[in-house]
Scaffold this active site. Structure first.
Site, PDB file in Angstrom:
ATOM      1  N   ASP A 181     -45.294 -20.569 -67.307  1.00 12.99           N
ATOM      2  CA  ASP A 181     -45.533 -20.748 -68.314  1.00 12.99           C
ATOM      3  C   ASP A 181     -47.149 -19.929 -67.566  1.00 12.99           C
ATOM      4  OD1 ASP A 181     -44.006 -23.232 -67.792  1.00 12.99           O
ATOM      5  OD2 ASP A 181     -44.118 -24.506 -66.155  1.00 12.99           O
ATOM      6  N   LYS A 221     -37.874 -19.874 -70.108  1.00 14.05           N
ATOM      7  CA  LYS A 221     -37.999 -21.217 -70.636  1.00 14.05           C
ATOM      8  C   LYS A 221     -38.959 -20.962 -71.025  1.00 14.05           C
ATOM      9  CE  LYS A 221     -39.456 -25.130 -67.765  1.00 14.05           C
ATOM     10  NZ  LYS A 221     -40.284 -25.171 -68.594  1.00 14.05           N
ATOM     11  N   ARG A 278     -39.922 -27.428 -75.640  1.00 12.32           N
ATOM     12  CA  ARG A 278     -40.743 -28.099 -76.594  1.00 12.32           C
ATOM     13  C   ARG A 278     -40.895 -29.333 -76.229  1.00 12.32           C
ATOM     14  NH1 ARG A 278     -43.344 -30.773 -78.820  1.00 12.32           N
ATOM     15  NH2 ARG A 278     -44.489 -30.496 -80.877  1.00 12.32           N
ATOM     16  N   LYS A 279     -39.879 -29.823 -75.649  1.00 16.33           N
ATOM     17  CA  LYS A 279     -39.983 -31.577 -75.318  1.00 16.33           C
ATOM     18  C   LYS A 279     -40.348 -32.182 -76.411  1.00 16.33           C
ATOM     19  CE  LYS A 279     -40.536 -31.638 -70.716  1.00 16.33           C
ATOM     20  NZ  LYS A 279     -41.890 -29.991 -69.959  1.00 16.33           N
ATOM     21  N   ASP A 281     -40.743 -36.819 -81.670  1.00 15.18           N
ATOM     22  CA  ASP A 281     -40.950 -37.895 -82.687  1.00 15.18           C
ATOM     23  C   ASP A 281     -39.695 -38.076 -83.438  1.00 15.18           C
ATOM     24  OD1 ASP A 281     -42.516 -39.148 -84.142  1.00 15.18           O
ATOM     25  OD2 ASP A 281     -43.764 -37.659 -83.727  1.00 15.18           O
ATOM     26  N   THR A 336     -40.656 -35.511 -88.467  1.00 13.62           N
ATOM     27  CA  THR A 336     -41.612 -34.483 -88.107  1.00 13.62           C
ATOM     28  C   THR A 336     -41.397 -33.500 -87.190  1.00 13.62           C
ATOM     29  OG1 THR A 336     -42.599 -37.110 -88.011  1.00 13.62           O
ATOM     30  CG2 THR A 336     -43.751 -34.948 -86.455  1.00 13.62           C
TER      31      THR A 336
HETATM   32  O1  S5P Z   1     -38.483 -32.838 -65.586  1.00 20.29           O
HETATM   33  C1  S5P Z   1     -38.772 -31.803 -65.703  1.00 20.29           C
HETATM   34  C2  S5P Z   1     -38.143 -31.763 -66.052  1.00 20.29           C
HETATM   35  C3  S5P Z   1     -38.905 -29.928 -66.643  1.00 20.29           C
HETATM   36  S1  S5P Z   1     -38.156 -29.096 -68.498  1.00 20.29           S
HETATM   37  N1  S5P Z   1     -39.740 -31.560 -64.698  1.00 20.29           N
HETATM   38  C4  S5P Z   1     -39.980 -30.374 -65.224  1.00 20.29           C
HETATM   39  O2  S5P Z   1     -41.134 -29.872 -63.954  1.00 20.29           O
HETATM   40  N2  S5P Z   1     -39.880 -29.595 -66.222  1.00 20.29           N
HETATM   41  C5  S5P Z   1     -40.158 -27.898 -66.511  1.00 20.29           C
HETATM   42  O3  S5P Z   1     -40.091 -27.147 -65.343  1.00 20.29           O
HETATM   43  C6  S5P Z   1     -42.290 -28.072 -66.427  1.00 20.29           C
HETATM   44  O4  S5P Z   1     -42.367 -28.076 -67.574  1.00 20.29           O
HETATM   45  C7  S5P Z   1     -42.536 -27.140 -65.927  1.00 20.29           C
HETATM   46  O5  S5P Z   1     -42.396 -25.350 -67.346  1.00 20.29           O
HETATM   47  C8  S5P Z   1     -40.971 -25.811 -65.304  1.00 20.29           C
HETATM   48  C9  S5P Z   1     -41.234 -26.472 -63.459  1.00 20.29           C
HETATM   49  O6  S5P Z   1     -42.488 -25.196 -63.088  1.00 20.29           O
HETATM   50  P1  S5P Z   1     -42.593 -25.262 -61.358  1.00 20.29           P
HETATM   51  O7  S5P Z   1     -43.753 -23.676 -61.499  1.00 20.29           O
HETATM   52  O8  S5P Z   1     -42.715 -26.750 -61.400  1.00 20.29           O
HETATM   53  O9  S5P Z   1     -41.523 -24.890 -61.036  1.00 20.29           O
END
Ligand code: S5P
Length: 273
Positions: free
Chosen positions: A35, A57, A89-90, A93, A97
């Site tokens: 991220d 991811k 992408r979660k 919708d 869409t």
């Molecule tokens: O319930 C969730 C689902 C997801 S996909 N909790 C999350 O944290 N995530 C994703 O996992 C979140 O969008 C982030 O990209 C990653 C966790 O990142 P971290 O830095 O906290 O390990």
């Protein structure tokens, strides 16, 4: 508890089979979540963690200098290091869409991401919409049955309905983002047991050094996730790359190896080896 390899041989879903085969071949159940907002950092981190990961991811919509070359380089790294790609992408919708968001726009996610995910909140039509694009390409979908955050609303009957939606669409839904195994969840009294299903559970909120991030995220250890909760893949982000403004390549590699080892040790404990 069956091994990843055994499950790969018997899995009806192509994307699930690919992921299980990769896990078994590379002996890693680590998915690294990258991220960061700069293309150069994004690609550098993936090149460092690739050897230790079964899956990378992404959140491509946070990258400020996104371009088509980024996708080409990501695909080259996926081949070089033998990992699959999961665009987180979660989708959330209506069917029409999400089918456009998945296939089109700047990112054209379906053309390069082996796996993506969706919130079950719109009901089964979100799966129909995404499957119309992803199924012909052999892609897989994960439903967010639970979340790692404090106060998450994805609990109880919401989680049960998510699992029922997945059971009715096993050809495209390969598993869940969740905090525990979903076997038997949502099975009504006298209904079919969960024996015929093998949903993969990919679990974020994994960290070895801290328990939260001050913004609602909650961390558990690989052992808690894999052994105690029976999940299949640990998703780790900041625990591996730390502060993106001060990237330390050696440390990123070291942390990825550390999480890979912890995840695999936990799996061996789970299968009793
Ligand atoms: O319930 C969730 C689902 C997801 S996909 N909790 C999350 O944290 N995530 C994703 O996992 C979140 O969008 C982030 O990209 C990653 C966790 O990142 P971290 O830095 O906290 O390990």
């Amino acid at each position: 508890m069956r091994t990843y390899g055994h499950r790969a041989n018997n899995h009806p879903n192509a994307a699930a089979r690919q992921l299980l085969e990769t896990i078994d071949r590379k002996k890693t159940n680590l998915c690294v979540s990258v991220d960061v907002t700069r293309k150069a950092d994004f690609l550098a981190i993936i090149d460092l963690v690739g050897p230790f990961s079964c899956l990378v991811k992404t959140h491509v919509d946070i990258i400020e200098d996104f371009d088509h070359d980024l996708i080409e380089q990501l695909q080259a790294l996926s081949k070089k290091h033998d990992f699959l790609i999961f665009e987180d992408r979660k989708f959330a919708d209506i069917g029409n869409t999400v089918s456009l968001q998945y296939s089109s726009g700047v990112h054209k996610i379906a053309s390069w991401s082996h796996i993506t995910n969706a919130h079950p909140v719109p009901g089964p039509s979100i799966i129909t919409g995404l499957a119309s694009v992803g199924k012909p390409l052999g892609r897989g979908l994960l439903l967010l049955a639970e979340m790692s955050t404090k106060g998450s609303l994805a609990v109880g009957s919401y989680t049960e309905e998510a699992v029922r939606m997945a059971r009715a669409n096993k050809d495209f839904v390969m598993g869940f983002i969740a905090q525990r195994r979903m076997d038997g969840v949502g099975v009504q009294e006298g209904g079919n047991s969960a024996e015929e299903e093998d949903f993969l559970i990919l679990t974020p909120g994994v960290g070895l050094d801290v328990r939260g991030d001050g913004m609602g995220q909650q961390y558990r250890t690989p052992r808690e996730v894999i052994v105690e909760s029976g999940c299949d893949v640990i998703i780790v982000g900041r625990g591996i790359y730390g502060n993106p403004k001060a990237l330390d390549a050696d440390n990123v590699r070291r942390q990825a190896e550390r999480y890979m080892k912890e995840g695999w040790k936990a799996y061996l404990e789970r299968i009793g080896e």
